[in-house]
Design a protein around this motif. Structure first.
Motif, PDB file in Angstrom:
ATOM      1  N   ILE B 217       9.196   7.912  -1.079  1.00  0.00           N
ATOM      2  CA  ILE B 217       7.771   7.881  -1.012  1.00  0.00           C
ATOM      3  C   ILE B 217       7.394   6.410  -1.288  1.00  0.00           C
ATOM      4  O   ILE B 217       6.616   5.785  -0.548  1.00  0.00           O
ATOM      5  N   TYR B 220       8.081   3.887   1.494  1.00  0.00           N
ATOM      6  CA  TYR B 220       7.010   4.341   2.576  1.00  0.00           C
ATOM      7  C   TYR B 220       5.717   3.708   2.203  1.00  0.00           C
ATOM      8  O   TYR B 220       5.414   2.706   2.903  1.00  0.00           O
ATOM      9  N   ARG B 221       5.370   3.688   0.944  1.00  0.00           N
ATOM     10  CA  ARG B 221       3.959   3.071   0.491  1.00  0.00           C
ATOM     11  C   ARG B 221       4.287   1.474   0.837  1.00  0.00           C
ATOM     12  O   ARG B 221       3.201   0.795   1.161  1.00  0.00           O
ATOM     13  N   PHE B 224       3.754   0.656   4.452  1.00  0.00           N
ATOM     14  CA  PHE B 224       2.370   0.377   5.114  1.00  0.00           C
ATOM     15  C   PHE B 224       1.484  -0.727   4.406  1.00  0.00           C
ATOM     16  O   PHE B 224       0.903  -1.580   4.909  1.00  0.00           O
ATOM     17  N   ASP B 228      -0.168  -4.020   6.137  1.00  0.00           N
ATOM     18  CA  ASP B 228      -1.394  -4.549   5.894  1.00  0.00           C
ATOM     19  C   ASP B 228      -1.380  -6.131   5.596  1.00  0.00           C
ATOM     20  O   ASP B 228      -2.303  -6.834   6.031  1.00  0.00           O
ATOM     21  N   GLU B 233      -0.913  -3.643  12.307  1.00  0.00           N
ATOM     22  CA  GLU B 233      -1.697  -2.365  12.376  1.00  0.00           C
ATOM     23  C   GLU B 233      -0.554  -1.192  12.193  1.00  0.00           C
ATOM     24  O   GLU B 233       0.445  -1.286  13.217  1.00  0.00           O
ATOM     25  N   PHE B 234      -0.738  -0.273  11.340  1.00  0.00           N
ATOM     26  CA  PHE B 234      -0.101   0.882  10.862  1.00  0.00           C
ATOM     27  C   PHE B 234      -0.101   1.831  11.971  1.00  0.00           C
ATOM     28  O   PHE B 234      -1.452   2.474  12.272  1.00  0.00           O
ATOM     29  N   HIS B 235       0.999   2.455  12.555  1.00  0.00           N
ATOM     30  CA  HIS B 235       0.909   3.694  13.450  1.00  0.00           C
ATOM     31  C   HIS B 235       1.769   4.778  13.018  1.00  0.00           C
ATOM     32  O   HIS B 235       3.191   4.416  12.578  1.00  0.00           O
ATOM     33  N   ASP B 236       1.269   5.943  12.767  1.00  0.00           N
ATOM     34  CA  ASP B 236       2.316   7.035  12.137  1.00  0.00           C
ATOM     35  C   ASP B 236       3.556   7.463  12.931  1.00  0.00           C
ATOM     36  O   ASP B 236       4.704   7.434  12.211  1.00  0.00           O
ATOM     37  N   ASN B 237       3.620   6.858  14.385  1.00  0.00           N
ATOM     38  CA  ASN B 237       4.667   7.295  14.983  1.00  0.00           C
ATOM     39  C   ASN B 237       5.764   6.037  15.089  1.00  0.00           C
ATOM     40  O   ASN B 237       6.764   6.248  15.447  1.00  0.00           O
TER      41      ASN B 237
END
Lengths: 352, 352
Positions: B217, B220-221, B224, B228, B233-237
């Motif tokens: 986790i 992952y943090r 993203f 930034d 630009e962040f995208h979930d996929n």
């Protein structure tokens, strides 16, 4: 009886002071330090109380500067539009939730503007940015992936800094727990579901849960609590996890049926999953509930349209929408934040 | 400068009072209510401070009764044995971590008793129950599935109620954040990894993370956050999630390569995953780093044994073991809880 936390007391006192004194817009409140000293509270408690007032649109916190009264900021706008952001619009239980929201908003002279994120943080980002730049009177939001860290927390904070009140439904983020929310008692419902199966004599109960949403996590928590209260021993290998992205890949006969081998009951994250699981059980030549009992959540139309109707914990779909809309309208008119948890009731059908 | 939180101040004051006054074992301290009044603090703050002292084995909290001094409870036992509970023993980075723990314990006259959980809460339950019933001087614990609710929190609390000090490594549970821990800066390291790839010109960076551990986790943090700070630009996929149970099923060429399509770099949860991913990329007829750059975490022997050595964030494996053992020994001798976060450094190799 549960004590009211100190930050709630403080928020209530400050709200009263702000409401009763006719401070002008932008009036500077005491600093966090001064408030902490005056009320003999920790700064953390003071900060928590101020966050609540900020989320109600009563004050505006400016980093490194201080806290300022926001006099009817939202009321002055009067767009009479409410933005509603949900993960999905036309699927599953969402039409019912939206019906609840719409009826309550319309009855109160508001119109609804609807968007969906497909549970994607990037779409959520675009929508939040839009509402930061284009005023609405308030928002009702179902957050994306509420069990994962969210890249948009900054935007959520910005929304409340500019005084747009909002209410979360179905889940919320730990960083934003001061914001109003209306959720279901997922943990309690899941515990009840396990206890019901245990009372029917099941000891080998598998669980299928979603790992990226708060609801999935709470339904998992209730699952192991139900094992405990039913005198059953919990084992990790009875749990099967999926998430938004890998779901379609994981629900395959070979994988699922291997996992369900040896279990006489399965508790499914929701009805959508339950009917997929039902189909795979049937394809594997087994029967429901003869070989495997199936229990689920949300009591949606899916559970009734299945060949064998699925026993399901009732989600107060329309009610959650009505209550969320009512709460938002209260806040727009100066009301305070509330945290509402609705119970789910077991609806016994044919699958158990 | 960061302020010391009030509960830490209070814990320090109470610790001093307990250490300086020679209260007998079982001496009743003031109630939470009395302490809150005397120090002008909220009960929550008092409770937090008492939790810290309980986790240090200095006091014992008895539900519905009160708080009692535990005079050298652990020292009196003198088993000179330390229990070590990890998820795995002989795999991956665990031999190095255990080497660190063992060397430090042995140097201080302790012997180590080692068990593993395979990241299963049921095995963890059996081990915690064992250590509740059979005294040891202390425990070093890597918890199971630290990002999911844990059915054993009650047992963890029982351990500290009976005065057995313990230290978490690699992760911890939010409910037990007062307990000492030694972890790596997973968020910071992951952010650095993304920034490094962005500087090399990558804009399409996929991420593969584990959803059931705190490390996954936090990585992952950081991912993203790195997007930034790099202006991407962040995208979930671009994110691919797995967990302990579905990992082997998900790492298949058809699934993974479909997800990686269009990406020029991938950041992997750890080296074990990286070499699996490397193998699938190679099988699909693509090259590392020519087509896809691969970066990973832990800088284990796996990253060096791969045909193309994997660029990896260095995990202070042996050091984390040494520091955890040192912290536990301090606590056994009356020292206070500490929360240690170790940095991870980028080791550039051939895969980027």
């Amino acid at each position: 009886m549960k004590q009211t936390p100190k930050y709630m007391h403080l928020a209530d006192s400050l709200r009263k002071i702000i409401d009763e004194n006719h401070y002008p817009d932008g009036f500077a409140l005491e600093t966090e330090y001064e408030l902490a000293k005056r009320y003999s509270l920790s700064r953390q408690t003071v900060r928590h109380a101020l966050d609540i007032l900020a989320s109600e649109g009563k004050i505006k916190k400016i980093k490194g500067s201080g806290t300022y009264v926001k006099r009817n900021a939202v009321l002055n706008k009067k767009t009479k539009i409410i933005g509603v952001i949900v993960t999905y619009i036309s699927q599953y239980i969402f039409p019912s939730i939206l019906r609840g929201i719409e009826s309550e908003l319309t009855a109160n002279g508001y119109s609804m503007e609807l968007s969906s994120t497909s549970n994607q943080a990037d779409k959520e980002r675009d929508l939040l940015n839009e509402y930061i730049n284009r005023p609405v009177d308030g928002l009702i939001i179902e957050g994306t992936k509420t069990n994962f860290p969210n890249p948009n927390i900054r935007l959520y904070r910005e929304l409340f800094d500019i005084g747009v009140p909002y209410v979360f439904i179905n889940g919320y983020y730990p960083e934003l727990k001061s914001i109003s929310h209306v959720i279901t008692d997922d943990c309690g419902a899941s515990k009840k579901a396990v206890e019901y199966l245990a009372q029917k004599g099941h000891t080998r109960i598998a669980g299928i849960f979603k790992s990226d949403d708060m609801q999935g996590i709470e339904r998992y928590r209730g699952y192991f609590e139900g094992f405990d209260s039913s005198g059953l021993e919990f084992h990790d290998n009875s749990v099967f996890w999926f998430n938004t992205e890998n779901r379609n890949y994981l629900f395959r006969e070979d994988y699922l049926m291997k996992l369900l081998n040896g279990y006489t009951a399965v508790i499914c994250y929701n009805d959508e999953i339950a009917i997929q699981v039902y189909e795979l059980i049937r394809k594997a030549g087994k029967s429901v509930p003869g070989d495997i009992a199936v229990i689920s959540f949300d009591n949606s139309i899916f559970s009734d349209l299945n060949t064998v109707k699925i026993t399901s914990m009732n989600h107060p779909k329309e009610e959650i929408g009505i209550i969320a809309a009512r709460q938002l309208i209260k806040m727009i008119n100066g009301g305070k934040c509330e945290y509402i948890v609705l119970p789910m009731e077991l609806i016994e059908k044919e699958s158990t």
